[in-house]
Motif scaffolding. Structure first.
Motif, short mmCIF file in Angstrom:
data_model
loop_
_atom_site.label_atom_id
_atom_site.label_comp_id
_atom_site.label_asym_id
_atom_site.label_seq_id
_atom_site.Cartn_x
_atom_site.Cartn_y
_atom_site.Cartn_z
N UNK A 1 0.94 -1.02 0.09
CA UNK A 1 0.15 0.08 0.32
C UNK A 1 1.08 1.15 -0.04
N UNK A 2 0.52 2.06 -0.73
CA UNK A 2 1.37 3.51 -0.75
C UNK A 2 0.35 4.43 -1.35
N UNK A 3 0.69 5.83 -1.19
CA UNK A 3 0.02 7.03 -2.05
C UNK A 3 1.20 7.43 -2.92
N UNK A 4 0.63 8.02 -3.92
CA UNK A 4 1.11 8.85 -4.83
C UNK A 4 0.34 9.73 -5.72
N UNK A 5 0.59 10.09 -6.90
CA UNK A 5 -0.27 10.53 -7.83
C UNK A 5 -0.46 9.77 -9.20
N UNK A 6 -1.49 10.19 -9.93
CA UNK A 6 -1.58 9.41 -11.12
C UNK A 6 -0.64 9.63 -12.26
N UNK A 7 0.00 8.45 -12.62
CA UNK A 7 0.86 8.56 -13.80
C UNK A 7 0.28 8.93 -15.05
N UNK A 8 1.28 9.65 -15.74
CA UNK A 8 0.67 10.13 -17.06
C UNK A 8 1.38 9.49 -18.29
N UNK A 9 0.70 9.46 -19.39
CA UNK A 9 1.02 9.04 -20.60
C UNK A 9 2.39 9.84 -20.97
N UNK A 10 3.37 9.08 -21.98
CA UNK A 10 4.31 9.72 -22.32
C UNK A 10 5.09 9.11 -23.56
N UNK A 11 5.89 9.58 -24.13
CA UNK A 11 6.35 9.54 -25.35
C UNK A 11 7.92 8.46 -25.28
N UNK A 12 8.06 7.52 -26.16
CA UNK A 12 9.31 6.98 -26.03
C UNK A 12 10.18 8.08 -26.94
N UNK A 13 11.46 7.94 -26.76
CA UNK A 13 12.29 8.83 -27.57
C UNK A 13 12.16 8.80 -29.07
N UNK A 14 11.87 9.91 -29.53
CA UNK A 14 11.59 9.54 -31.05
C UNK A 14 12.55 10.66 -31.82
N UNK B 1 2.69 6.67 -33.76
CA UNK B 1 2.93 7.68 -32.86
C UNK B 1 3.88 7.22 -31.78
N UNK B 2 4.48 7.85 -31.11
CA UNK B 2 5.36 7.34 -30.05
C UNK B 2 5.07 7.12 -28.59
N UNK B 3 3.66 7.23 -28.59
CA UNK B 3 3.15 7.52 -27.18
C UNK B 3 2.86 5.91 -26.25
N UNK B 4 2.86 6.08 -25.15
CA UNK B 4 2.79 4.82 -24.22
C UNK B 4 1.60 5.31 -23.39
N UNK B 5 0.54 4.41 -23.18
CA UNK B 5 -0.34 4.68 -21.94
C UNK B 5 0.37 4.71 -20.63
N UNK B 6 -0.32 5.65 -19.67
CA UNK B 6 0.20 5.93 -18.42
C UNK B 6 0.18 4.41 -17.66
N UNK B 7 1.29 4.43 -16.56
CA UNK B 7 1.36 3.10 -16.04
C UNK B 7 2.06 3.07 -14.64
N UNK B 8 1.95 2.05 -13.85
CA UNK B 8 2.91 2.14 -12.52
C UNK B 8 3.71 0.80 -13.03
N UNK B 9 4.99 1.16 -12.62
CA UNK B 9 5.89 -0.17 -12.77
C UNK B 9 6.22 -1.05 -11.74
#
Ligand code: FE2
Length: 289
Positions: free
Chosen positions: A180-193, A207-215
Motif C-alpha cells: 500500500x502506498x500513496x502517489x499521484x496518477x502517472x501520465x502518458x509519455x512518449x518514447x524517445x523519437x 505515434x510514439x505514445x505509451x499509456x500511463x502506468x505504474x511499474x
C-alpha cells in the motif's frame, strides 16, 4: 563450397560452423540467418535498401550511450521485447511487461502506507493490493520496486528538476502480503523519437505514445521475479501502446473516492487528505521458481 547460389547459401552458411560450435548457438544463429536469407529472397532486397539498413544500424549505434539504448527501443517498437515476454509467460501468474529504460536501482525504502507524492500538488492516488501465489495465499516478505512518471510525464532520470529517486520506492510486505502506498496518477509519455527509431515510427505513420502506468518489480524467495506494469482502463493509448506492453490482466481501474473518505490510519498521509482522491486495488500473483 565454390559454387554459392542464392538457393544454397543458407546451407553453405550452416556448413561453415565447426563441430565445436555450442548447440544452442548453432540453433539460434542458424535460424536467425535462415530467416534473414529468406527475408532477403522474399522481398528481393536491393543494394539501396541494404545500404539504408546498414546506415540505420550505424545511426542507432551513434546515438546510443549509457542512458540512451536505441537498440532496446528498436526491439520495443518492433514488438520483439514483448514477444519474448509472451513466449515465457506463465498463465498462473500476473503477466510480465517491458522493464523500460527508466528503472534505477537502489530505490529508498517505502514503508507500508508510505507516500511517493511528497510536495507535489496533484490529486492523491492510493494504490494497494496483495502479493500472492497462484493458489491465492499471500507471499510474506515479498518486495516491490515501484516507479512511475511525475505529473509532467518525466521519470526522475529524465528530469533535472526531480530528485534522483522521485517517484521511486522499495516496499516489503508483511505476512498478509499486502502492499500500500500513496502517489499521484502517472501520465502518458512518449518514447524517445528524435533518433533513427523515431524515423521508423514516422515512416510507418505511428505515434510514439505509451499509456500511463505504474511499474513494479516484485521479488520473493522461491518465486520467479515479476517485471510488470499496470495500466488504467480509461487511458486513451491503452489499445495502441507503441511498445505493445498492455495485457488484459494488467488493466486496472481507478475509483473516484469522495472527499472525507481517506483512511484515517495506515498511511503516511492519514489525517492529511480531506479532498477527493483516486484509489486502485490491484493484486500481483507470482509463480514458483
Ligand atoms: Fe514507463
Amino acid at each position: 563450397m565454390r559454387n554459392v547460389t542464392k538457393d544454397n547459401i543458407t546451407d553453405v552458411f550452416m556448413s561453415y560452423m565447426g563441430p565445436e560450435t555450442p548447440e544452442r548457438l548453432r540453433v539460434v544463429l542458424g535460424s536467425m540467418v535462415k530467416h534473414l536469407h529468406d527475408f532477403a529472397r522474399e522481398v528481393n532486397l536491393t543494394h539501396d535498401e541494404w545500404n539504408k539498413g546498414i546506415a540505420f544500424l550505424e545511426a542507432a549505434a551513434e546515438i546510443s550511450d549509457a542512458e540512451r539504448h536505441e537498440y532496446v527501443l528498436l526491439s520495443d517498437v518492433l514488438g520483439l521485447s514483448s514477444l519474448i515476454d509472451l513466449l515465457h509467460a506463465d498463465p498462473d501468474g500476473t503477466s510480465s511487461s517491458v522493464l523500460g529504460p527508466f528503472h534505477i536501482s537502489g530505490s529508498p525504502k517505502l514503508e507500508l502506507g508510505g507516500d511517493l507524492r511528497k510536495d507535489c500538488d496533484a490529486q492523491v492516488l492510493l494504490a494497494q493490493g496483495c502479493v500472492k501465489d497462484p493458489d491465492g495465499n499471500p507471499i510474506s516478505g515479498a518486495t516491490l520496486d515501484i516507479w512511475q512518471t511525475a505529473p509532467n510525464g518525466l521519470y526522475s532520470s529524465q528530469d533535472p528538476d526531480q530528485d534522483t529517486y522521485s517517484f521511486h520506492g522499495l516496499q516489503t510486505v508483511g505476512a498478509d502480503g499486502r502492499y500500500a502506498f500513496t502517489s499521484v496518477r502517472p501520465v502518458e509519455y512518449t518514447v524517445p523519437s528524435d533518433g533513427p527509431v523515431g524515423d521508423i515510427l514516422r515512416a510507418c505513420g505511428r505515434h510514439p505514445w505509451r499509456p500511463s502506468h505504474l511499474h513494479f518489480i516484485v521479488e520473493a524467495p522461491g518465486f520467479r521475479p515479476l517485471v510488470t506494469e499496470v495500466f488504467p482502463e480509461d487511458d486513451q493509448y491503452l489499445d495502441q501502446d507503441t511498445v505493445f506492453g498492455v495485457r488484459e490482466d494488467l488493466v486496472m481501474r481507478y475509483q473516484n473516492m469522495p472527499a472525507g473518505s481517506f483512511p484515517e490510519t495506515g498511511f503516511a498521509l492519514s489525517g492529511a487528505v480531506d479532498e477527493a482522491y483516486l484509489k486502485v486495488d490491484f493484486d500481483l500473483t507470482l509463480v514458483p521458481a
